[in-house]
Enzyme design. Structure first.
Site, PDB file in Angstrom:
ATOM      1  N   LYS A 266     -14.656   1.581  14.072  1.00  0.00           N
ATOM      2  CA  LYS A 266     -13.424   0.801  14.190  1.00  0.00           C
ATOM      3  C   LYS A 266     -12.983   0.674  15.638  1.00  0.00           C
ATOM      4  O   LYS A 266     -12.584  -0.415  16.070  1.00  0.00           O
ATOM      5  CB  LYS A 266     -12.314   1.442  13.355  1.00  0.00           C
ATOM      6  CG  LYS A 266     -11.025   0.613  13.346  1.00  0.00           C
ATOM      7  CD  LYS A 266     -10.043   1.092  12.293  1.00  0.00           C
ATOM      8  CE  LYS A 266      -8.830   0.182  12.240  1.00  0.00           C
ATOM      9  NZ  LYS A 266      -7.890   0.575  11.158  1.00  0.00           N
TER      10      LYS A 266
ATOM     11  N   ASP B 156      -4.765  -6.076   4.630  1.00  0.00           N
ATOM     12  CA  ASP B 156      -5.889  -6.901   5.093  1.00  0.00           C
ATOM     13  C   ASP B 156      -5.804  -8.327   4.553  1.00  0.00           C
ATOM     14  O   ASP B 156      -6.337  -9.252   5.163  1.00  0.00           O
ATOM     15  CB  ASP B 156      -7.219  -6.271   4.658  1.00  0.00           C
ATOM     16  CG  ASP B 156      -7.496  -4.963   5.368  1.00  0.00           C
ATOM     17  OD1 ASP B 156      -7.121  -4.846   6.550  1.00  0.00           O
ATOM     18  OD2 ASP B 156      -8.071  -4.054   4.749  1.00  0.00           O
TER      19      ASP B 156
ATOM     20  N   LYS C 105       9.526 -17.483  -9.831  1.00  0.00           N
ATOM     21  CA  LYS C 105       8.900 -16.344 -10.483  1.00  0.00           C
ATOM     22  C   LYS C 105       7.808 -16.819 -11.433  1.00  0.00           C
ATOM     23  O   LYS C 105       8.015 -17.739 -12.232  1.00  0.00           O
ATOM     24  CB  LYS C 105       9.938 -15.536 -11.263  1.00  0.00           C
ATOM     25  CG  LYS C 105       9.351 -14.347 -11.997  1.00  0.00           C
ATOM     26  CD  LYS C 105      10.391 -13.632 -12.835  1.00  0.00           C
ATOM     27  CE  LYS C 105       9.745 -12.511 -13.649  1.00  0.00           C
ATOM     28  NZ  LYS C 105      10.721 -11.842 -14.528  1.00  0.00           N
TER      29      LYS C 105
ATOM     30  N   ASN D  47       0.850  -1.193   0.000  1.00  0.00           N
ATOM     31  CA  ASN D  47       0.000   0.000   0.000  1.00  0.00           C
ATOM     32  C   ASN D  47       0.886   1.244   0.000  1.00  0.00           C
ATOM     33  O   ASN D  47       2.107   1.142  -0.067  1.00  0.00           O
ATOM     34  CB  ASN D  47      -0.951  -0.009   1.206  1.00  0.00           C
ATOM     35  CG  ASN D  47      -0.200  -0.195   2.512  1.00  0.00           C
ATOM     36  OD1 ASN D  47       0.590   0.649   2.921  1.00  0.00           O
ATOM     37  ND2 ASN D  47      -0.437  -1.333   3.180  1.00  0.00           N
TER      38      ASN D  47
ATOM     39  N   PHE E 229      -4.618   3.135  14.233  1.00  0.00           N
ATOM     40  CA  PHE E 229      -4.750   4.170  13.213  1.00  0.00           C
ATOM     41  C   PHE E 229      -5.845   3.784  12.230  1.00  0.00           C
ATOM     42  O   PHE E 229      -6.067   2.598  11.970  1.00  0.00           O
ATOM     43  CB  PHE E 229      -3.426   4.377  12.477  1.00  0.00           C
ATOM     44  CG  PHE E 229      -2.534   5.393  13.119  1.00  0.00           C
ATOM     45  CD1 PHE E 229      -2.285   6.609  12.511  1.00  0.00           C
ATOM     46  CD2 PHE E 229      -1.945   5.142  14.357  1.00  0.00           C
ATOM     47  CE1 PHE E 229      -1.466   7.559  13.110  1.00  0.00           C
ATOM     48  CE2 PHE E 229      -1.124   6.072  14.963  1.00  0.00           C
ATOM     49  CZ  PHE E 229      -0.878   7.298  14.333  1.00  0.00           C
TER      50      PHE E 229
ATOM     51  N   LYS F 105     -12.484  -2.913  17.344  1.00  0.00           N
ATOM     52  CA  LYS F 105     -11.133  -3.338  17.694  1.00  0.00           C
ATOM     53  C   LYS F 105     -10.938  -3.431  19.203  1.00  0.00           C
ATOM     54  O   LYS F 105     -10.116  -4.206  19.671  1.00  0.00           O
ATOM     55  CB  LYS F 105     -10.095  -2.381  17.099  1.00  0.00           C
ATOM     56  CG  LYS F 105     -10.208  -2.177  15.598  1.00  0.00           C
ATOM     57  CD  LYS F 105      -9.965  -3.437  14.810  1.00  0.00           C
ATOM     58  CE  LYS F 105     -10.011  -3.162  13.316  1.00  0.00           C
ATOM     59  NZ  LYS F 105      -9.825  -4.359  12.504  1.00  0.00           N
TER      60      LYS F 105
END
Length: 402
Positions: free
Chosen positions: A344, A277, A287, A211, A330, A348
């Site tokens: 959240k 996630d 590969k 990300n 976060f 959590k």
């Protein structure tokens, strides 16, 4: 507010130099000891006698005067902060490139404590690409820059280039001197574990899913916590040098394992890393070749399907454990920021959620600045306005340990 602080003011040759007289008075009223160094052109706009009278100190101009058997530029570095206002394009360019051709630029080169640069110039000069490159170079090197405001300029045009008002420079000085480096060791004896960076979930030996997280926020938290006296462990997805223990964990599973191994005895865990996630279900040891591993025939139907499985929810797992640590998560959202952050923190079970809006281009991922909301488990909201990630990190730590 500035009792017993030593402030060095540098004045360069710009019309805004007259405003520095008010700035000196603000510093003196707040209890600071003020000394002034000027470039020769600065004295075309404000007199040496005026500056001496306001600061109650000698005004320094010549680079080779000797004071207490030290070259002047070394003697002047005995200050808590060096405020250069106004800073012309010429002086900014010299400092950014290590040019020392007068006492002010030579002192800046030798100065080890924070330097605050307050630019003032014509708007076309401010927008010049070379000036902006020099500003960027200074920011990267750790200099504090108080960007000019927009308005009517002395040259008769309007635009960005006006030096900030003395009150704004004064406030910025307070902010810098109240940063972690100058605060008492408020976190002495505390143990803090922090994660940083975007995890990498491997597809094959050369490819991975990741990300946009740069890890800057987590690193800023680690740096500030260490400066405030904490014993810090930074678990990051890449190697980071700092006054803390650094452990590299590239994948979500590696990060989960490392966090749990170091969880005991922690007073606080701050999960600033952007943990993927999902991960690839079947990692290929070799590969993946185009058209070969996909079973494609003669270049037809050579789409590749990668099956993903859910990664562990590290934040939820440690929040539900028996740890004594305060847990800070976060939350990066592109819409409904506060609503999603509240959901959240309930799901959590952590003590705090730091929410930031990743839809904005001026903050967040890969930026040096951010704007966040700190939400506690009782859904109280504390808004931290747009600022550098270094300053936001300090405010997060102060909130968590208030």
């Amino acid at each position: 507010m500035l009792k017993d602080k030593n402030i060095l003011i540098g004045i360069t040759g710009g019309i805004a130099a007259y405003k520095v007289c008010s700035l000196i008075r603000l510093y003196k009223k707040a209890g600071a000891n003020v000394r002034v160094v000027v470039t020769p052109n600065a004295l075309n706009f404000v007199t040496k006698l005026t500056l001496q009278t306001l600061s109650n100190n000698e005004v320094y101009l010549e680079p080779f005067e000797i004071n207490e058997y030290k070259p002047e530029h070394i003697s002047l570095t005995n200050a808590d902060i060096f405020v250069i206002a106004p800073a012309t394009a010429n002086t900014i360019g010299k400092i950014a490139n290590g040019i020392c051709d007068n006492l002010l630029t030579t002192t800046a080169c030798a100065f080890k404590n924070p330097i605050l640069i307050v630019p003032a110039m014509n708007n076309n000069m401010w927008e010049n690409k070379f000036v902006q490159e020099n500003i960027k170079k200074l920011k990267t090197a750790g200099y504090n820059i108080l960007n000019p405001s927009e308005g009517f300029l002395a040259c008769g045009t309007s635009g960005a280039g006006r030096m900030r008002e003395p009150e704004e420079i004064f406030d910025e000085t307070i902010k810098i001197l109240n940063s972690a480096e100058f605060l008492p060791k408020k976190l002495a004896g505390k143990k803090i574990l922090i994660t940083a960076g975007g995890t990498r979930e491997k597809i094959d030996p050369v490819r991975y899913i990741t990300n946009n997280s740069s890890g800057k926020m987590g690193i800023a938290l680690a740096n500030n916590a260490a400066k405030m006296g904490a014993e810090v462990i930074l678990i990051s997805t890449f190697k980071v040098d700092g006054n803390f223990k650094n452990i590299v964990a590239e994948t979500a599973q590696e990060m989960e394992k490392t966090v749990k191994e170091n969880l005991s005895e922690q007073d606080c865990v701050i999960m600033a890393a952007a943990v993927s996630d999902y991960r690839v279900k079947n990692y290929s040891e070799q590969k993946i070749k185009k058209g070969v591993n996909t079973g494609a025939n003669n270049g037809e139907n050579n789409n590749l399907t990668i099956e993903l499985v859910e990664n562990p929810d590290i934040l939820k797992e440690i929040s539900s454990s028996n740890t004594k640590a305060k847990i800070v998560g976060f939350c990066a959202e592109s819409e409904n920021l506060i609503e999603n952050a509240k959901i959240k923190i309930k799901n959590k079970g952590c003590d705090y959620i730091v929410a930031n809006d990743i839809s904005r281009k001026d903050i967040g991922f890969n930026s040096d600045e951010n704007e966040v909301y700190i939400i506690d488990k009782n859904l109280n909201i504390n808004h931290i306005e747009k600022d550098t990630k270094e300053n936001i990190a300090l405010k997060i730590l102060e909130k968590v340990f208030e």
